[in-house]
Design a protein around this motif. Structure first.
Motif, PDB file in Angstrom:
ATOM      1  N   VAL A  97       0.847  -1.185   0.000  1.00  0.00           N
ATOM      2  CA  VAL A  97       0.000   0.000   0.000  1.00  0.00           C
ATOM      3  C   VAL A  97       0.884   1.237   0.000  1.00  0.00           C
ATOM      4  CG1 VAL A  97      -1.747   1.283   1.290  1.00  0.00           C
ATOM      5  CG2 VAL A  97      -1.813  -1.220   1.259  1.00  0.00           C
ATOM      6  N   ALA A  98       0.506   2.208  -0.820  1.00  0.00           N
ATOM      7  CA  ALA A  98       1.195   3.497  -0.841  1.00  0.00           C
ATOM      8  C   ALA A  98       0.136   4.588  -0.795  1.00  0.00           C
ATOM      9  CB  ALA A  98       2.057   3.636  -2.083  1.00  0.00           C
ATOM     10  N   ARG A  99       0.435   5.654  -0.043  1.00  0.00           N
ATOM     11  CA  ARG A  99      -0.479   6.797   0.055  1.00  0.00           C
ATOM     12  C   ARG A  99       0.337   8.074   0.054  1.00  0.00           C
ATOM     13  NH1 ARG A  99      -2.949  10.432   3.410  1.00  0.00           N
ATOM     14  NH2 ARG A  99      -1.699   9.824   5.192  1.00  0.00           N
ATOM     15  N   ASN A 100      -0.093   9.010  -0.771  1.00  0.00           N
ATOM     16  CA  ASN A 100       0.550  10.318  -0.860  1.00  0.00           C
ATOM     17  C   ASN A 100      -0.190  11.276   0.074  1.00  0.00           C
ATOM     18  OD1 ASN A 100       1.553  12.827  -1.508  1.00  0.00           O
ATOM     19  ND2 ASN A 100       1.048  12.728  -3.670  1.00  0.00           N
ATOM     20  N   PRO A 101       0.371  11.606   1.244  1.00  0.00           N
ATOM     21  CA  PRO A 101      -0.309  12.476   2.194  1.00  0.00           C
ATOM     22  C   PRO A 101      -0.133  13.972   1.900  1.00  0.00           C
ATOM     23  CG  PRO A 101       1.749  11.780   3.140  1.00  0.00           C
ATOM     24  CD  PRO A 101       1.634  11.104   1.793  1.00  0.00           C
ATOM     25  N   THR A 102       0.601  14.306   0.847  1.00  0.00           N
ATOM     26  CA  THR A 102       0.901  15.708   0.565  1.00  0.00           C
ATOM     27  C   THR A 102      -0.222  16.364  -0.233  1.00  0.00           C
ATOM     28  OG1 THR A 102       2.015  15.332  -1.553  1.00  0.00           O
ATOM     29  CG2 THR A 102       3.353  15.098   0.450  1.00  0.00           C
ATOM     30  N   ASP A 103      -0.066  17.647  -0.506  1.00  0.00           N
ATOM     31  CA  ASP A 103      -1.041  18.392  -1.297  1.00  0.00           C
ATOM     32  C   ASP A 103      -0.559  18.600  -2.738  1.00  0.00           C
ATOM     33  OD1 ASP A 103       0.977  20.185  -0.826  1.00  0.00           O
ATOM     34  OD2 ASP A 103      -0.310  21.786  -0.069  1.00  0.00           O
ATOM     35  N   HIS A 104       0.408  17.789  -3.175  1.00  0.00           N
ATOM     36  CA  HIS A 104       0.900  17.900  -4.548  1.00  0.00           C
ATOM     37  C   HIS A 104       1.164  16.508  -5.136  1.00  0.00           C
ATOM     38  CE1 HIS A 104       4.439  18.049  -1.885  1.00  0.00           C
ATOM     39  NE2 HIS A 104       5.065  17.395  -2.847  1.00  0.00           N
ATOM     40  N   VAL A 105       1.168  16.463  -6.476  1.00  0.00           N
ATOM     41  CA  VAL A 105       1.429  15.215  -7.192  1.00  0.00           C
ATOM     42  C   VAL A 105       2.879  14.810  -6.934  1.00  0.00           C
ATOM     43  CG1 VAL A 105       1.546  14.129  -9.464  1.00  0.00           C
ATOM     44  CG2 VAL A 105      -0.232  15.805  -8.987  1.00  0.00           C
ATOM     45  N   MET A 106       3.081  13.519  -6.687  1.00  0.00           N
ATOM     46  CA  MET A 106       4.432  13.009  -6.463  1.00  0.00           C
ATOM     47  C   MET A 106       4.656  11.755  -7.294  1.00  0.00           C
ATOM     48  SD  MET A 106       5.105  13.438  -2.376  1.00  0.00           S
ATOM     49  CE  MET A 106       6.793  12.842  -2.497  1.00  0.00           C
ATOM     50  N   LYS A 107       5.916  11.515  -7.628  1.00  0.00           N
ATOM     51  CA  LYS A 107       6.310  10.321  -8.381  1.00  0.00           C
ATOM     52  C   LYS A 107       7.334   9.564  -7.548  1.00  0.00           C
ATOM     53  CE  LYS A 107       6.926  10.472 -12.899  1.00  0.00           C
ATOM     54  NZ  LYS A 107       7.534  10.638 -14.240  1.00  0.00           N
ATOM     55  N   ALA A 108       7.203   8.224  -7.519  1.00  0.00           N
ATOM     56  CA  ALA A 108       8.098   7.390  -6.707  1.00  0.00           C
ATOM     57  C   ALA A 108       8.576   6.187  -7.505  1.00  0.00           C
ATOM     58  CB  ALA A 108       7.385   6.922  -5.446  1.00  0.00           C
ATOM     59  N   GLN A 109       9.696   5.630  -7.045  1.00  0.00           N
ATOM     60  CA  GLN A 109      10.238   4.389  -7.605  1.00  0.00           C
ATOM     61  C   GLN A 109      10.643   3.497  -6.439  1.00  0.00           C
ATOM     62  OE1 GLN A 109      10.839   3.468 -11.110  1.00  0.00           O
ATOM     63  NE2 GLN A 109      10.983   1.510 -10.063  1.00  0.00           N
ATOM     64  N   ALA A 110      10.221   2.241  -6.474  1.00  0.00           N
ATOM     65  CA  ALA A 110      10.578   1.270  -5.450  1.00  0.00           C
ATOM     66  C   ALA A 110      11.769   0.441  -5.929  1.00  0.00           C
ATOM     67  CB  ALA A 110       9.400   0.357  -5.139  1.00  0.00           C
ATOM     68  N   ILE A 111      12.739   0.254  -5.047  1.00  0.00           N
ATOM     69  CA  ILE A 111      13.921  -0.549  -5.354  1.00  0.00           C
ATOM     70  C   ILE A 111      13.883  -1.797  -4.467  1.00  0.00           C
ATOM     71  CG2 ILE A 111      16.442  -0.609  -5.442  1.00  0.00           C
ATOM     72  CD1 ILE A 111      15.171   1.435  -7.361  1.00  0.00           C
ATOM     73  N   PRO A 112      13.894  -2.998  -5.085  1.00  0.00           N
ATOM     74  CA  PRO A 112      13.790  -4.240  -4.304  1.00  0.00           C
ATOM     75  C   PRO A 112      15.138  -4.733  -3.794  1.00  0.00           C
ATOM     76  CG  PRO A 112      13.789  -4.759  -6.625  1.00  0.00           C
ATOM     77  CD  PRO A 112      13.853  -3.248  -6.526  1.00  0.00           C
ATOM     78  N   SER A 113      15.056  -5.568  -2.779  1.00  0.00           N
ATOM     79  CA  SER A 113      16.233  -6.252  -2.253  1.00  0.00           C
ATOM     80  C   SER A 113      15.790  -7.601  -1.720  1.00  0.00           C
ATOM     81  CB  SER A 113      16.855  -5.424  -1.133  1.00  0.00           C
ATOM     82  OG  SER A 113      17.963  -6.093  -0.599  1.00  0.00           O
ATOM     83  N   ILE A 114      16.577  -8.622  -2.004  1.00  0.00           N
ATOM     84  CA  ILE A 114      16.294  -9.982  -1.532  1.00  0.00           C
ATOM     85  C   ILE A 114      17.401 -10.383  -0.569  1.00  0.00           C
ATOM     86  CG2 ILE A 114      15.938 -12.394  -2.185  1.00  0.00           C
ATOM     87  CD1 ILE A 114      13.934 -10.767  -3.614  1.00  0.00           C
TER      88      ILE A 114
END
Length: 183
Positions: A97-114
């Motif tokens: 689950v991801a939620r943007n709590p800010t008042d502006h559009v945001m872009k994110a990238q997730a980096i995995p690790s095993i």
């Protein structure tokens, strides 16, 4: 005459610089692999998983899920469950689950690790939110699936592995995203 000669030298140096930069770009992938191996970092998995396997119902492996935010990231980000007990060869799914709590559009990238790193080659993600960048509007919440298979060839002594993601804010690294009003 001297000015033409210096211009020719400058052009040759610039072309040489372009060739060196191009070569360096190709060298980054093997350099990344060497650095990850030397430092014990592992963001890669066993690659694209081809074909289907028979499920090994005699074995279970616990897959633990972790999430963290990079220091600049303000989103709420977490897995819907702490772990799954899976059979090697079976297709599994966990939602993050991801939620943007800010008042502006945001872009994110997730980096995995095993972890442990040597088991990563037996972990095959068939679908993952980490394959693409995530754009969230202000206050928007999404559930993102990761579908995976733990290969039947995983060593018998492996009883647990951890899949972790770190979420990075990449909003400033890309052009602003236009907000499209819905009617």
């Amino acid at each position: 005459m001297d000015e033409g000669r210096s211009t020719k030298k400058l052009v040759i140096r610039l072309l040489l610089m372009v060739v060196v930069m191009f070569a360096f770009g190709f060298a980054l992938v093997p350099l990344y692999d060497v650095m990850c191996k030397a430092l014990g970092i592992n963001g890669k998995t066993g690659g694209k998983y081809e074909g289907s396997q028979v499920v090994d119902l005699d074995r279970q492996i616990r897959v633990q899920f972790l999430s963290s935010n990079n220091s600049d990231m303000v989103w709420d980000f977490y897995p819907k469950g702490e772990h799954l007990d899976v059979h090697p060869g079976a297709v599994n799914e966990m939602l993050f689950v991801a939620r943007n709590p800010t008042d502006h559009v945001m872009k994110a990238q997730a980096i995995p690790s095993i972890s442990p790193g040597d088991v990563a080659v037996y972990f095959h993600k068939t679908e993952c939110f980490c394959f693409t960048q995530q754009v969230l509007q202000p206050g928007e919440r999404i559930e993102m699936p990761v579908r995976f298979i733990v290969d039947r060839a995983v060593p018998k002594d492996v009883k647990q592995l951890t899949l972790g993601y770190t979420l990075f804010d990449i909003t400033a690294r890309s052009p602003p995203v236009a907000h499209i009003a819905s009617n």
